[in-house]
Scaffold this motif. Structure first.
Motif, PDB file in Angstrom:
ATOM      1  N   ILE B  15      50.799  69.537  50.411  1.00 35.42           N
ATOM      2  CA  ILE B  15      51.889  68.827  49.722  1.00 35.42           C
ATOM      3  C   ILE B  15      51.484  67.375  49.467  1.00 35.42           C
ATOM      4  CG2 ILE B  15      54.286  68.035  49.939  1.00 35.42           C
ATOM      5  CD1 ILE B  15      54.735  70.492  51.780  1.00 35.42           C
ATOM      6  N   GLN B  16      50.830  66.784  50.449  1.00 35.33           N
ATOM      7  CA  GLN B  16      50.410  65.381  50.288  1.00 35.33           C
ATOM      8  C   GLN B  16      49.376  65.257  49.163  1.00 35.33           C
ATOM      9  OE1 GLN B  16      49.173  64.130  54.211  1.00 35.33           O
ATOM     10  NE2 GLN B  16      51.283  63.983  54.954  1.00 35.33           N
ATOM     11  N   ARG B  17      48.486  66.225  49.081  1.00 31.25           N
ATOM     12  CA  ARG B  17      47.488  66.193  47.992  1.00 31.25           C
ATOM     13  C   ARG B  17      48.192  66.270  46.631  1.00 31.25           C
ATOM     14  NH1 ARG B  17      45.451  69.808  44.624  1.00 31.25           N
ATOM     15  NH2 ARG B  17      46.476  71.563  45.641  1.00 31.25           N
ATOM     16  N   LYS B  21      48.406  63.429  43.461  1.00 24.81           N
ATOM     17  CA  LYS B  21      48.147  63.681  42.029  1.00 24.81           C
ATOM     18  C   LYS B  21      49.335  63.271  41.164  1.00 24.81           C
ATOM     19  CE  LYS B  21      46.330  67.705  40.780  1.00 24.81           C
ATOM     20  NZ  LYS B  21      45.864  69.121  40.811  1.00 24.81           N
ATOM     21  N   GLN B  22      50.520  63.599  41.616  1.00 25.03           N
ATOM     22  CA  GLN B  22      51.700  63.280  40.802  1.00 25.03           C
ATOM     23  C   GLN B  22      52.013  61.779  40.837  1.00 25.03           C
ATOM     24  OE1 GLN B  22      52.369  65.619  38.842  1.00 25.03           O
ATOM     25  NE2 GLN B  22      51.013  66.938  40.050  1.00 25.03           N
ATOM     26  N   LEU B  23      51.650  61.128  41.938  1.00 28.41           N
ATOM     27  CA  LEU B  23      51.792  59.668  41.979  1.00 28.41           C
ATOM     28  C   LEU B  23      50.883  59.038  40.915  1.00 28.41           C
ATOM     29  CD1 LEU B  23      52.837  57.050  43.282  1.00 28.41           C
ATOM     30  CD2 LEU B  23      51.000  57.235  44.960  1.00 28.41           C
ATOM     31  N   ALA B  24      49.673  59.564  40.791  1.00 25.70           N
ATOM     32  CA  ALA B  24      48.749  59.054  39.766  1.00 25.70           C
ATOM     33  C   ALA B  24      49.342  59.257  38.371  1.00 25.70           C
ATOM     34  CB  ALA B  24      47.400  59.766  39.884  1.00 25.70           C
ATOM     35  N   ALA B  25      50.042  60.364  38.190  1.00 26.13           N
ATOM     36  CA  ALA B  25      50.593  60.668  36.866  1.00 26.13           C
ATOM     37  C   ALA B  25      51.756  59.747  36.502  1.00 26.13           C
ATOM     38  CB  ALA B  25      51.063  62.125  36.826  1.00 26.13           C
ATOM     39  N   TRP B  26      52.633  59.437  37.465  1.00 23.25           N
ATOM     40  CA  TRP B  26      53.913  58.808  37.119  1.00 23.25           C
ATOM     41  C   TRP B  26      54.057  57.371  37.601  1.00 23.25           C
ATOM     42  CZ3 TRP B  26      55.414  61.805  33.566  1.00 23.25           C
ATOM     43  CH2 TRP B  26      55.328  63.189  33.680  1.00 23.25           C
ATOM     44  N   CYS B  27      53.015  56.809  38.251  1.00 24.59           N
ATOM     45  CA  CYS B  27      53.148  55.472  38.852  1.00 24.59           C
ATOM     46  C   CYS B  27      53.262  54.376  37.807  1.00 24.59           C
ATOM     47  CB  CYS B  27      51.966  55.184  39.765  1.00 24.59           C
ATOM     48  SG  CYS B  27      50.403  55.042  38.877  1.00 24.59           S
ATOM     49  N   ASN B  28      53.792  53.250  38.257  1.00 25.57           N
ATOM     50  CA  ASN B  28      53.849  52.036  37.442  1.00 25.57           C
ATOM     51  C   ASN B  28      52.671  51.155  37.871  1.00 25.57           C
ATOM     52  OD1 ASN B  28      54.355  49.536  36.348  1.00 25.57           O
ATOM     53  ND2 ASN B  28      56.556  49.623  36.726  1.00 25.57           N
ATOM     54  N   ASN B  60      48.364  57.321  50.595  1.00 30.61           N
ATOM     55  CA  ASN B  60      49.357  57.941  51.490  1.00 30.61           C
ATOM     56  C   ASN B  60      50.414  56.968  51.995  1.00 30.61           C
ATOM     57  OD1 ASN B  60      48.249  60.408  51.193  1.00 30.61           O
ATOM     58  ND2 ASN B  60      47.651  60.695  53.327  1.00 30.61           N
ATOM     59  N   ALA B  61      50.074  55.667  52.018  1.00 34.95           N
ATOM     60  CA  ALA B  61      51.023  54.702  52.579  1.00 34.95           C
ATOM     61  C   ALA B  61      51.736  53.886  51.506  1.00 34.95           C
ATOM     62  CB  ALA B  61      50.283  53.764  53.531  1.00 34.95           C
ATOM     63  N   THR B 110      56.955  57.081  52.015  1.00 30.68           N
ATOM     64  CA  THR B 110      55.541  57.218  51.664  1.00 30.68           C
ATOM     65  C   THR B 110      55.236  58.704  51.511  1.00 30.68           C
ATOM     66  OG1 THR B 110      54.800  57.441  53.943  1.00 30.68           O
ATOM     67  CG2 THR B 110      55.005  55.180  53.079  1.00 30.68           C
ATOM     68  N   ILE B 111      54.041  58.988  51.024  1.00 30.27           N
ATOM     69  CA  ILE B 111      53.645  60.394  50.896  1.00 30.27           C
ATOM     70  C   ILE B 111      53.676  61.069  52.263  1.00 30.27           C
ATOM     71  CG2 ILE B 111      51.584  61.805  50.462  1.00 30.27           C
ATOM     72  CD1 ILE B 111      51.094  60.049  47.969  1.00 30.27           C
ATOM     73  N   VAL B 112      53.301  60.335  53.297  1.00 25.33           N
ATOM     74  CA  VAL B 112      53.283  60.926  54.651  1.00 25.33           C
ATOM     75  C   VAL B 112      54.698  61.260  55.104  1.00 25.33           C
ATOM     76  CG1 VAL B 112      52.772  60.441  57.090  1.00 25.33           C
ATOM     77  CG2 VAL B 112      51.130  59.796  55.303  1.00 25.33           C
ATOM     78  N   THR B 113      55.628  60.319  54.947  1.00 28.64           N
ATOM     79  CA  THR B 113      56.988  60.580  55.454  1.00 28.64           C
ATOM     80  C   THR B 113      57.733  61.579  54.570  1.00 28.64           C
ATOM     81  OG1 THR B 113      57.867  58.660  54.264  1.00 28.64           O
ATOM     82  CG2 THR B 113      57.159  58.301  56.521  1.00 28.64           C
ATOM     83  N   LEU B 114      57.558  61.457  53.248  1.00 29.17           N
ATOM     84  CA  LEU B 114      58.289  62.338  52.336  1.00 29.17           C
ATOM     85  C   LEU B 114      57.843  63.791  52.479  1.00 29.17           C
ATOM     86  CD1 LEU B 114      60.415  62.354  50.032  1.00 29.17           C
ATOM     87  CD2 LEU B 114      58.513  62.160  48.426  1.00 29.17           C
ATOM     88  N   SER B 115      56.555  63.984  52.657  1.00 25.46           N
ATOM     89  CA  SER B 115      56.038  65.359  52.735  1.00 25.46           C
ATOM     90  C   SER B 115      56.622  66.115  53.925  1.00 25.46           C
ATOM     91  CB  SER B 115      54.511  65.347  52.815  1.00 25.46           C
ATOM     92  OG  SER B 115      54.081  64.651  53.970  1.00 25.46           O
ATOM     93  N   GLN B 116      57.006  65.371  54.962  1.00 31.70           N
ATOM     94  CA  GLN B 116      57.570  66.034  56.145  1.00 31.70           C
ATOM     95  C   GLN B 116      59.047  66.356  55.986  1.00 31.70           C
ATOM     96  OE1 GLN B 116      56.339  63.050  58.906  1.00 31.70           O
ATOM     97  NE2 GLN B 116      54.307  63.942  59.203  1.00 31.70           N
ATOM     98  N   GLU B 117      59.678  65.775  54.958  1.00 33.12           N
ATOM     99  CA  GLU B 117      61.130  65.965  54.784  1.00 33.12           C
ATOM    100  C   GLU B 117      61.483  67.073  53.820  1.00 33.12           C
ATOM    101  OE1 GLU B 117      63.552  62.524  53.938  1.00 33.12           O
ATOM    102  OE2 GLU B 117      62.045  61.205  54.824  1.00 33.12           O
ATOM    103  N   VAL B 118      60.555  67.490  52.989  1.00 33.81           N
ATOM    104  CA  VAL B 118      60.968  68.271  51.818  1.00 33.81           C
ATOM    105  C   VAL B 118      60.551  69.746  51.844  1.00 33.81           C
ATOM    106  CG1 VAL B 118      61.087  66.235  50.363  1.00 33.81           C
ATOM    107  CG2 VAL B 118      58.949  67.501  50.495  1.00 33.81           C
TER     108      VAL B 118
END
Lengths: 292, 120
Positions: B15-17, B21-28, B60-61, B110-118
């Motif tokens: 999920i973090q990986r 990738k999606q952060l790269a796609a949609w980031c500002n 990740n952070a 962060t990617i680390v915290t969000l991945s554990q919630e979803v």
């Protein structure tokens, strides 16, 4: 009584789908943006203007995956009001989008980075003037293209923005269909007490108690300096297919960020009020915007 | 006897990986540091870079709420596009994520915290 009925329908539009699709979380937060401005109106009056965009968070995340794409559904409210004859409108809708799956990347996963992405926003809601005289029920379906992600230049990130993924740079096209209700109090109208003038007059060719069919386009391309000062020209056009009439709204926003993304000083020039009144006048305003 | 591994121990790195990738796609790009921009550029060059340890360390952070500020002219926010694409890509590789009940805001996530919630 008519007002009550319309407000009831409006509430049902917003609340019921949200609860039907949400988990058991109650309303907790609202996202949005509020501007309070000093306005010079069409009738050369000094007025106070209010613009608000609110995104009620009824357990906001309602995503759905289907063949060929992924989507989202949620509520949204836009209020534009003011004293005297300032431009005014109210838009309350349940809106969402459908995003078409792009081709796969080397991992055989949808590649949202290096391809054009086609997003189709849609909404169902009500737009009205401040006094709710001629509310329109509206269904809207649009198209927004997003450009591929370019390699980012750390020295010039502003040139590395993805086309379409900035409210200040993009293009949108919509089809709008609906019905305009007649909620005018005829006793007031006959006495002339409520006759609108200036910026809040209804100059639309769309008649009460008749259907609505429009093509709407929006385009903007902003210029930003150091993430602190931005000049944002924006144009919106509507083509009324039933009455074969074209309406437009032009605006130029000069924004000075006091605290970036939180607090700004805005100077705004607008020509044309846009839906639902389609008033052709112009208006100048100065004010503070709070983003939350 | 050591604790036996859980399914989530295997799923969360994947999920973090996908989130990288999606952060790269949609980031500002305005909201990223030079090191984070370098990591995003590696993903733009090759999606395989989302697996690289240096890219994971850089992204990740990242505060997702800040990095995903932005929206389309039609008012669709970048964080919604991010979440939608994460859900879809995860489903395609067989990981079921929540479709409702994501955090109210990604600010501070962060990617680390969000991945554990979803995970559904």
């Amino acid at each position: 009584m008519k007002n009550l009925t319309v407000w009831f329908i409006l509430g049902a539009f917003l609340i019921l789908p949200a609860f039907a699709l949400a988990d058991d979380d109650p309303i907790r937060l609202v996202d949005g943006e509020i501007s309070l401005t000093a306005v010079r109106t069409e009738l050369e009056k000094d007025a106070v203007g209010l613009m608000a965009e609110l995104f009620p968070k009824l357990n906001t995340a309602r995503y759905f995956v289907g063949p060929g794409g992924v989507g989202y559904l949620g509520p949204k409210i836009e209020i534009r009001s003011g004293s005297d004859d300032a431009f005014q409108s109210l838009l309350a809708k349940v809106s969402g989008f459908w995003m078409i799956t792009p081709p796969d990347d080397e991992d055989h996963e949808p590649d949202y980075t290096r391809h054009w992405i086609h997003v189709f926003p849609f909404s169902v809601g009500i737009e009205a003037d401040r006094d709710f005289k001629t509310p329109s029920a509206l269904v809207e379906f649009g198209w927004t293209p997003l450009g591929p992600r370019k390699v980012i230049d750390p020295q010039a990130p502003s040139k590395s923005q993805r086309f379409g993924l900035s409210p200040n740079r993009g293009l949108g096209v919509y089809l709008q269909g609906g019905y305009k209700f007649d909620n005018i109090d005829e006793s007031e109208d006959a006495s002339g007490m409520s006759a609108d003038q200036g910026g809040d007059s209804d100059e639309s060719q769309e008649k009460p108690d008749e259907p609505i069919a429009r093509v709407k386009t929006e385009a903007t391309y902003a210029f930003t300096m150091m993430n602190m000062i931005s000049l944002v020209p924006r144009g919106t056009g509507w083509y009324d297919m039933l009455n074969q009439e074209f309406y437009y709204r032009l605006e130029a926003l000069l924004r000075f960020a006091i605290i970036p993304n939180n607090f700004s000083l805005d100077f705004l020039y607008e020509k044309g009020s846009g839906a639902p009144n389609f008033n052709e006048g112009d208006q100048y305003s100065t004010g503070l915007t709070i983003m939350f | 006897m050591p604790n036996s591994p859980k399914i989530s121990d295997y799923l969360i790195p994947e999920i973090q990986r996908i989130m990288r990738k999606q952060l790269a796609a949609w980031c500002n790009p305005f909201k990223l540091t030079p090191a984070e921009i370098a990591a995003v550029n590696e993903i733009i060059a090759s999606s395989a870079a989302a697996r690289y340890p240096n890219v994971a360390e850089a992204l990740n952070a990242v505060d997702l709420g800040k990095a995903l500020e932005g929206s389309t002219i039609t008012g669709i926010s970048a964080d919604k596009l991010f979440i939608a694409s994460v859900i879809q890509v995860s489903l395609k590789i067989g990981i079921m994520l929540k479709k409702t009940g994501w955090p109210e805001s990604l600010v501070g996530k962060t990617i680390v915290t969000l991945s554990q919630e979803v995970l559904a």
